[in-house]
Design an enzyme around this catalytic site. Structure first.
Site, PDB file in Angstrom:
ATOM      1  N   CYS A 172      38.207 -19.327 -66.132  1.00 47.14           N
ATOM      2  CA  CYS A 172      37.729 -17.957 -66.279  1.00 47.14           C
ATOM      3  C   CYS A 172      37.534 -17.609 -67.752  1.00 47.14           C
ATOM      4  O   CYS A 172      36.559 -16.953 -68.118  1.00 47.14           O
ATOM      5  CB  CYS A 172      38.707 -16.989 -65.627  1.00 47.14           C
ATOM      6  SG  CYS A 172      38.188 -15.260 -65.699  1.00 47.14           S
ATOM      7  N   CYS A 206      43.623 -12.214 -60.409  1.00 48.61           N
ATOM      8  CA  CYS A 206      43.279 -10.917 -59.816  1.00 48.61           C
ATOM      9  C   CYS A 206      43.021 -11.023 -58.317  1.00 48.61           C
ATOM     10  O   CYS A 206      43.574 -10.297 -57.528  1.00 48.61           O
ATOM     11  CB  CYS A 206      42.054 -10.343 -60.511  1.00 48.61           C
ATOM     12  SG  CYS A 206      41.374  -8.862 -59.727  1.00 48.61           S
TER      13      CYS A 206
END
Length: 365
Positions: free
Chosen positions: A103, A199
């Protein structure tokens, strides 16, 4: 000190947490032209996993308080294509990937960086606890000042271009001081709990339910190192090497009053292999093989002596040697056996305070 003569416009990636809010505060105080961007990286009906809406409200409150403009941008497609698909593919192979590392490279320091530059920013800033050091156009990634928060492990895939266009304003500040600065400046999130995990997965208690949406369950047997059946597993992808909790065996099974740990995954037989006791030799290895090597400064370091490495984020530096090295693969031998070397995770190399780069663990020996 940041030198305003070098760059004026900075766009801060703000997530709603205190770590990404204080950089905006500090840069504003130094007189920079600051804007903030909130990144939405996940689409779907996963409110029980992700707190994006709440985080956006906190980011908006911080920006309103500081008088800074806030944009919201959706990188969910980039996240799915570059990070999440790889995440699922790795779990299907029985490995344990590290999506935070990807990410950072693909979203925060690629998609977001490109977006910010298109808006006219000269630099981006994030709330990472690491330090960028530059000398004559050569950029190094150093550990953050706070040893308990250093995030260089998750940034090892960055290269010279990303580092040259990024700043980490809280890299040389301890976490307690970051919270103090936020509180003194009246930021609404100064005491907000740190986010944990990824998340879209949320807390570990949701992990199985989340993965079941993308990978079919395939229950099987649990066996001891000696080949004795001692329980049943829900599916190999739900377990990782070294895992203790959630095995359903209990510490009293067998001769010892000691907990059980995942030692191996037999993908061919769909069997989870466990060992009893944290000191069981089946849980420790001195050697690993890794591929997908990345060096932060673009080249293999001329001197590979005096190295240490981490095989997980919270681990202390472990002395090691790289004994075999090709363009994309290496063998790492540690001075001491390491607990739970996990395929799919990253081995990250250091010399003293500098993060040199890393690779993805393929197997151990």
């Amino acid at each position: 000190e940041f030198r305003r003569v070098l760059f004026r416009s900075i766009i801060v990636g703000i997530s709603g947490g205190v770590d990404s809010s204080v950089p905006a505060l500090l840069l504003q105080k130094k007189g920079f032209d600051v804007e903030c961007v909130f990144m939405k990286n996940w689409e779907g009906n996963d409110d029980e996993y992700c707190t994006a809406e709440e985080d956006y409200k906190d980011a908006l409150a911080v920006c309103d308080h500081l008088g800074l403009p806030l944009r919201s941008v959706n990188f969910s497609q980039e996240y799915w294509d570059k990070v999440f698909q790889h995440f699922i593919d790795e779990y299907k192979k029985g490995r344990t990937p590290n999506p935070d590392v990807l990410c950072n490279r693909e979203v925060k320091f690629k998609a977001f960086l490109d977006y910010a530059l298109e808006l006219g920013a000269e630099k981006i800033a994030t709330g990472h606890y690491s330090i960028i050091d530059e000398l004559n156009g050569d950029f190094k990634l150093l550990k953050g000042l706070d040893p308990g928060k250093d995030q260089s492990y998750f940034l090892y895939l960055l290269g010279q271009n990303a580092l040259s266009k990024s700043i980490f304003p809280i890299g040389d500040i301890e976490k307690k001081e970051v919270r103090k600065l936020a509180e003194e400046s009246g930021l609404v999130n100064h005491a907000k709990k740190d986010s944990t995990g990824v998340c879209f997965i949320g807390e570990q208690k949701f992990f199985k339910e989340f993965l079941k949406k993308y990978i079919p369950s395939n229950p099987g047997m649990i066996e001891t190192i000696d080949g004795k059946e001692c329980g049943k597993h829900d599916g190999l992808m739900y377990y990782t090497i070294g895992q203790r909790k959630g095995l359903g065996i209990g510490g009293g099974y067998g001769k010892l009053e000691a907990p059980w740990f995942v030692a191996e995954k037999d993908l061919y037989r769909n069997v989870l292999i466990v060992a009893q006791g944290h000191t069981h030799p089946a849980l420790y290895h001195k050697q690993l093989f890794a591929d997908q090597i990345h060096w932060i400064r673009g080249l293999v370091p001329e001197d590979l002596s005096g190295l240490s490495a981490k095989i997980r984020y919270r681990q202390s530096d472990q002395k090691c040697k790289i004994t075999e090295l090709s363009q994309d693969r290496c063998t790492v031998v540690f001075d001491k056996p390491q607990f739970a070397i996990t395929p799919g995770q990253s081995v990250v190399f250091y010399r003293h305070n500098e993060c040199l780069g890393g690779a993805v663990i393929d197997c151990r020996k």
